[in-house]
Design an enzyme around this catalytic site. Structure first.
Site, PDB file in Angstrom:
ATOM      1  N   LYS A  68      60.408  50.942   2.117  1.00 34.23           N
ATOM      2  CA  LYS A  68      59.109  50.859   2.777  1.00 34.23           C
ATOM      3  C   LYS A  68      59.251  49.879   3.938  1.00 34.23           C
ATOM      4  O   LYS A  68      59.701  48.751   3.747  1.00 34.23           O
ATOM      5  CB  LYS A  68      58.038  50.359   1.811  1.00 34.23           C
ATOM      6  CG  LYS A  68      56.678  50.114   2.459  1.00 34.23           C
ATOM      7  CD  LYS A  68      55.701  49.571   1.427  1.00 34.23           C
ATOM      8  CE  LYS A  68      54.330  49.295   2.027  1.00 34.23           C
ATOM      9  NZ  LYS A  68      53.389  48.801   1.003  1.00 34.23           N
ATOM     10  N   ARG A 111      48.622  51.356  -5.032  1.00 27.63           N
ATOM     11  CA  ARG A 111      49.581  50.635  -5.879  1.00 27.63           C
ATOM     12  C   ARG A 111      49.229  49.155  -5.985  1.00 27.63           C
ATOM     13  O   ARG A 111      49.491  48.520  -7.002  1.00 27.63           O
ATOM     14  CB  ARG A 111      51.007  50.851  -5.412  1.00 27.63           C
ATOM     15  CG  ARG A 111      51.414  50.338  -4.033  1.00 27.63           C
ATOM     16  CD  ARG A 111      51.706  48.841  -4.012  1.00 27.63           C
ATOM     17  NE  ARG A 111      52.588  48.438  -2.947  1.00 27.63           N
ATOM     18  CZ  ARG A 111      52.562  47.253  -2.372  1.00 27.63           C
ATOM     19  NH1 ARG A 111      51.651  46.355  -2.722  1.00 27.63           N
ATOM     20  NH2 ARG A 111      53.433  46.949  -1.446  1.00 27.63           N
ATOM     21  N   GLN A 139      40.346  47.804  -0.118  1.00 22.78           N
ATOM     22  CA  GLN A 139      40.929  47.274  -1.338  1.00 22.78           C
ATOM     23  C   GLN A 139      39.858  46.953  -2.383  1.00 22.78           C
ATOM     24  O   GLN A 139      40.129  47.016  -3.589  1.00 22.78           O
ATOM     25  CB  GLN A 139      41.771  46.034  -1.042  1.00 22.78           C
ATOM     26  CG  GLN A 139      43.159  46.322  -0.522  1.00 22.78           C
ATOM     27  CD  GLN A 139      44.064  46.961  -1.582  1.00 22.78           C
ATOM     28  OE1 GLN A 139      43.705  47.092  -2.734  1.00 22.78           O
ATOM     29  NE2 GLN A 139      45.252  47.353  -1.165  1.00 22.78           N
ATOM     30  N   GLY A 222      44.901  39.445  -1.304  1.00 21.06           N
ATOM     31  CA  GLY A 222      44.688  39.837   0.081  1.00 21.06           C
ATOM     32  C   GLY A 222      45.533  39.176   1.137  1.00 21.06           C
ATOM     33  O   GLY A 222      45.786  39.778   2.188  1.00 21.06           O
ATOM     34  N   ALA A 223      45.972  37.936   0.939  1.00 20.03           N
ATOM     35  CA  ALA A 223      46.657  37.211   2.004  1.00 20.03           C
ATOM     36  C   ALA A 223      47.929  37.933   2.432  1.00 20.03           C
ATOM     37  O   ALA A 223      48.690  38.410   1.583  1.00 20.03           O
ATOM     38  CB  ALA A 223      46.987  35.794   1.555  1.00 20.03           C
ATOM     39  N   SER A 297      49.809  38.340  -6.344  1.00 23.94           N
ATOM     40  CA  SER A 297      50.331  39.640  -5.915  1.00 23.94           C
ATOM     41  C   SER A 297      50.675  39.605  -4.435  1.00 23.94           C
ATOM     42  O   SER A 297      49.785  39.587  -3.579  1.00 23.94           O
ATOM     43  CB  SER A 297      49.281  40.726  -6.189  1.00 23.94           C
ATOM     44  OG  SER A 297      49.701  41.971  -5.677  1.00 23.94           O
TER      45      SER A 297
END
Length: 328
Positions: A68, A111, A139, A222-223, A297
């Protein structure tokens, strides 16, 4: 033949429940040594503030491998383009033949939410029913869909920097049957939630750890993957039991982790637990109902390649996408 799947193709094929299962298995396989995901390095593009991040992974049993390519371009919102854009290349690892090119936008959206759902399933309290969303974009919608599959969500608190965005989110999910409430501040969302998802491209914290109540589970999502960007302050990282998607990635690219380390709020041992280790039982899940847990994440390619594998197989069965021959 190489199959090309556009964003609309991906959206017509993708299913959240399947992605959740695929992401969980991918993390388990990675921890058990059945899959591989090498360390990645960002390339800074001279003359711009953009980063290009190639992300490679190979699934278990020769199912697929791929790359990716993520482009993080902070200047894009002013051009009315997404800050992050991506393309995925899927390869047959047995013969090296390229199987597909896929737009990465929708895959990333699904994902990412799926990974949060997997973490929520093994870290949040079983009775967690109030979902808090900091951020009200795409999101937020995908996280609501994903978290609702793993916990009995009946109430949603949402905050956005603009009330219009929060109202647009409420309208978009009006048929969910859930009680959607617009909050006046991030603090109101945090203090009222059982499961909290932070979904903003923030450079400086929008969430303070002093707001965390007993039993809260946080998905910090989110960052952008940059060491100077974070949504949650060092107190929040220090107060929570932290699980990361990848230790190497968190140390290299997570601002929440890097800044907390630099400030001396935590040591590396505080962030050593990976999601796959919790899933396979190598590391414990939630200790008790009072513990504060946090899934950091950053996003890892094993999630993308596992999702792409499902989509390409389904597209082939349904005859969706465009086929081309690259050698010609």
């Amino acid at each position: 033949m190489v199959r090309i799947l556009t964003r609309s193709d991906v959206r017509s094929l993708i299913s959240m429940d399947e992605v959740i299962d695929a992401v969980q298995k991918a993390h388990e396989d990675l921890t058990l040594g059945r899959a591989d995901q090498p360390e990645r390095h960002a390339a800074r593009t001279p003359g711009t503030d953009a980063h290009l991040i190639p992300m490679t992974a190979a699934l278990a049993d020769g199912q697929a491998g791929g790359v990716k390519l993520l482009a993080d371009v902070p200047a894009n919102p002013a051009r009315e383009l997404p800050r992050q854009q991506s393309t995925i290349v899927l390869v047959n690892p047995e013969n090296g033949v390229c199987e597909a090119f896929l737009d990465g936008g929708a895959i990333t959206q699904y994902r990412t939410a799926a990974a949060s759902a997997v973490a929520t399933r093994c870290l949040a309290r079983p009775d967690a029913h109030v979902l808090g969303l900091i951020g009200a974009g795409a999101q937020a919608r995908s996280h609501l869909a994903a978290i609702a599959q793993v916990r009995p969500i009946d109430r949603v608190l949402v905050w956005s920097r603009t009330e219009a965005s929060a109202r647009a989110f409420r309208d978009a999910v009006a048929d969910s049957g859930l009680n959607i409430e617009l909050a006046g501040s991030p603090e109101q969302v945090v203090r009222g939630s059982d499961v909290l998802c932070t979904l903003t491209p923030a450079a400086t914290p929008v969430v303070s750890g002093r707001w965390f109540g007993e039993g809260l589970h946080v998905n910090a999502v989110g960052a952008p993957p940059r060491r100077d960007h974070r949504e949650i302050d060092s107190e929040g990282i220090a107060r929570a039991r932290v699980v990361v998607d990848s230790l190497d990635t968190a140390l290299a690219e997570s601002g929440a982790v890097s800044i907390a380390l630099e400030e001396g709020a935590i040591t590396v041992d505080h962030v050593r637990d990976e999601l796959g280790e919790v899933l396979t039982g190598a590391k414990p899940g939630r200790r008790d109902d009072a513990q504060i847990t946090l899934f950091n994440s950053v996003g890892v390619p094993i999630q993308d390649i596992a999702t792409a594998r499902i989509l390409v197989d389904r597209a082939r069965d349904k005859g969706i996408g465009i086929e081309i021959s690259l050698p010609e």
